[in-house]
Design an enzyme around this catalytic site. Structure first.
Site: not given
Ligand code: FAD
Ligand code: NAI
Length: 486
Positions: A58, A194-195, A216, A286, A326, A465
């Protein structure tokens, strides 16, 4: 014998760290074990979300959007800016500073709430039935220590899904971490998927000048969203943002050379095509992360996709072991992870204190989704295609931002809000938005659904408004054939 904690949380992301804070607030003796190390090799709490996810993405989206506006939109206000330039290193450094501030902030919150923090990978050891507590082995390099706790919350999160034909090196082939740390704008950027990540990261680098092509696999664009929203989004992202989005693609091979990356793929018509780019982001979803957790030995049950099996109460197959975020079923979103963390902390406190209070489980139907593109996309509840498939009778009300004074004033009038309500009861079943600041507007819809509101209830509420929220109001009025300004 070492200290026995009430709760050990494994994982310090938004699921784990929030659970640990809530446990601390409820008086439970709590330890949080987390393995994350930042690029400088230092322990960094906050998991994916704070380190390489929600917050850094962000930060870059904001910086890149401002640059884009200076170049393309600001002249509409009569403001002239010549030779605007972007310093990518400064932009990335700003993002890094925000991350450091927040990750350090969690360490302070732990101190404030008496949560002990242990760095390392936690392995849940096999337990014999007579033992009163779980033992966790924590490994950090050569250091091995043991933690004992009566309850365990597993919150180990997720990691990027990999393509079988190429390894992410975060040099030319990038995952989310690499895509957030480029030191300069690539001239040609490819994105597979394109996710949510593909669209957000593709937007960042497109706004900074990269030619972005997104490949995609699915035949339709953004299939998780309401089809009408997805159609509008594709039109805007293509025409206004300048993203090249190709659907129905099959990737055959990816080769990296010194100068570029070559992607061989079949297009939607089955024709062989080649994409030449400087960098490639792989964002194809993921997968749950249970690496190092010892599931082969401790008997923690996983489903066929690798998620830890839990019931509605986040209880796993092992007694007094819970899992959230997750690593379990449900949307992979930070707010979902945190909400489950709070729920489990309160359930454990209730069982320890013996008050037997049953807390309400997390309702996935009222969890909002937001995609932080420009315009933003947000939704909650069911979309039109889901209602059709389930045979639920519904009515729709829709209103465009173009007819809203505030949207015009801020020069961001693309998109619309759509309310779906039950045809007979009028209860709101879903709200879908594409437009300016809908990441904020969606909360009103979440609130409405959480309180089982009807579209008429929303229509009867006075909205300020001029404000963007009037678009939601008018969409609710439209569901009752009463829209005023269209
Ligand atoms: P994580 O945040 O993955 O945390 C897990 C932690 O556990 C990590 O620190 C890891 O190192 C640790 N761990 C793993 N295994 C072990 C172990 N055996 N021992 C000790 N530690 C361990 N979600 C949103 O809601 N809004 C967004 O805008 C958004 N943007 C995103 C953008 C990107 C680029 C990505 C990749 C994800 C985004 N997400 C977003 C998704 C969000 O990041 C995840 O849903 C969220 O972080 C999940 O939280 P979690 O606590 O389950 O796991
Ligand atoms: P995603 O599930 O949103 O999108 C993955 C895309 O890749 C899908 O459209 C899928 O059809 C496509 N795909 C899969 N295999 C493919 C292949 N072999 N070739 C071409 N396309 C393929 O997953 P993404 O974008 O990796 O994000 C992971 C997760 O992280 C999201 O689902 C979301 O839960 C979280 N996230 C949330 C955000 C938010 O809340 N704003 C921002 C970023 C991530």
């Amino acid at each position: 014998m070492s200290e026995t904690y009430d709760v050990a949380v494994i994982g310090g992301g938004p699921g784990g760290y929030v659970a640990a804070i809530r446990c601390g607030q409820l008086g439970l003796n709590t330890v949080c074990i987390d393995a994350w190390k930042n690029a400088r090799g230092r322990a960094s709490l906050g998991g994916t979300c704070l380190n390489v996810g929600c917050i850094p993405s962000k930060a870059l989206l904001e910086s890149s959007e401002r640059f884009f506006q200076v170049q393309h939109d600001i002249s509409a206000h009569g403001i002239k800016v010549e030779n605007a330039a972007i310093d990518v290193s400064a932009m990335v450094a700003r993002k890094d500073k925000i991350v450091t501030t927040f990750t350090a902030g969690i360490a302070s919150l732990f101190k404030k709430n008496n949560v002990k923090s242990v760095h390392g990978t936690g392995k849940l050891l096999k337990r014999d039935d007579s033992a009163e507590a779980w033992r966790i082995e924590v490994v950090d390099g050569d250091t091995v220590q043991h933690v004992q706790a009566k309850h365990v919350i597993v919150a180990t999160g997720s990691v990027p899904r990999q393509l079988p034909m190429i390894t992410v090196d975060n040099d030319r082939i990038l995952d989310n971490a690499g895509a957030l740390s480029l030191s300069e704008t690539p001239q040609r950027l490819g994105v597979i998927g394109a996710g949510v990540i593909g669209l957000e990261m593709g937007s960042v680098w497109r706004r900074l000048g990269a030619e972005v092509t997104i490949l995609e696999a699915m035949p339709e664009f953004l299939m998780a969203a309401d089809a009408q929203i997805a159609q509008e989004a594709r039109k805007i992202f293509t025409k206004e943002t300048g993203l090249k989005i190709l659907t129905g693609v099959k990737i055959n091979a990816i080769n990296t050379g010194d100068a570029q990356v070559t992607v061989d793929y079949l297009d939607a018509e089955g024709n062989a095509q080649q994409l030449l780019i400087d960098k490639l982001i792989v964002a194809i979803g993921r997968v749950p992360n249970t690496t190092g957790l010892g599931v082969d030995e401790n008997g923690l049950k996983l489903d066929e996709r690798g998620f830890i099996v839990v019931d509605d109460y986040c209880r796993t197959s092992l007694s007094n072991v819970y899992a959230v975020g997750d690593v379990v079923r449900g949307p992979m979103l930070a707010h979902k992870a945190s909400e489950e963390g709070v729920f489990v902390a309160e359930a454990i406190a209730a069982s320890v204190n013996g008050d037997g209070q049953q807390h309400e489980v997390v309702d996935f139907n009222t969890i909002p989704w937001v995609i932080y593109t420009a315009p933003e996309i947000a939704w909650v509840g069911k979309n039109e295609q889901e209602l059709k498939a389930a045979g639920i009778p519904y009515k729709t009300g829709q209103f465009p931002f173009m007819a809203n004074g505030r949207a015009r004033a801020i020069n961001a009038a693309s998109g619309f809000v759509k309310v779906l309500a039950h045809a007979e009861t009028d209860r709101v079943l879903g709200v879908h938005m594409i437009g300016p600041h809908v990441s904020e507007l969606i909360s009103e819809a979440v609130m409405a659904m959480a309180f089982s509101a009807c579209s008429e209830d929303i229509a009867a509420i006075v909205h300020a408004h001029p404000s963007l929220s009037e678009v939601f109001h008018e969409a609710a009025l439209a569901a009752n054939n009463r829209a005023l300004h269209i």
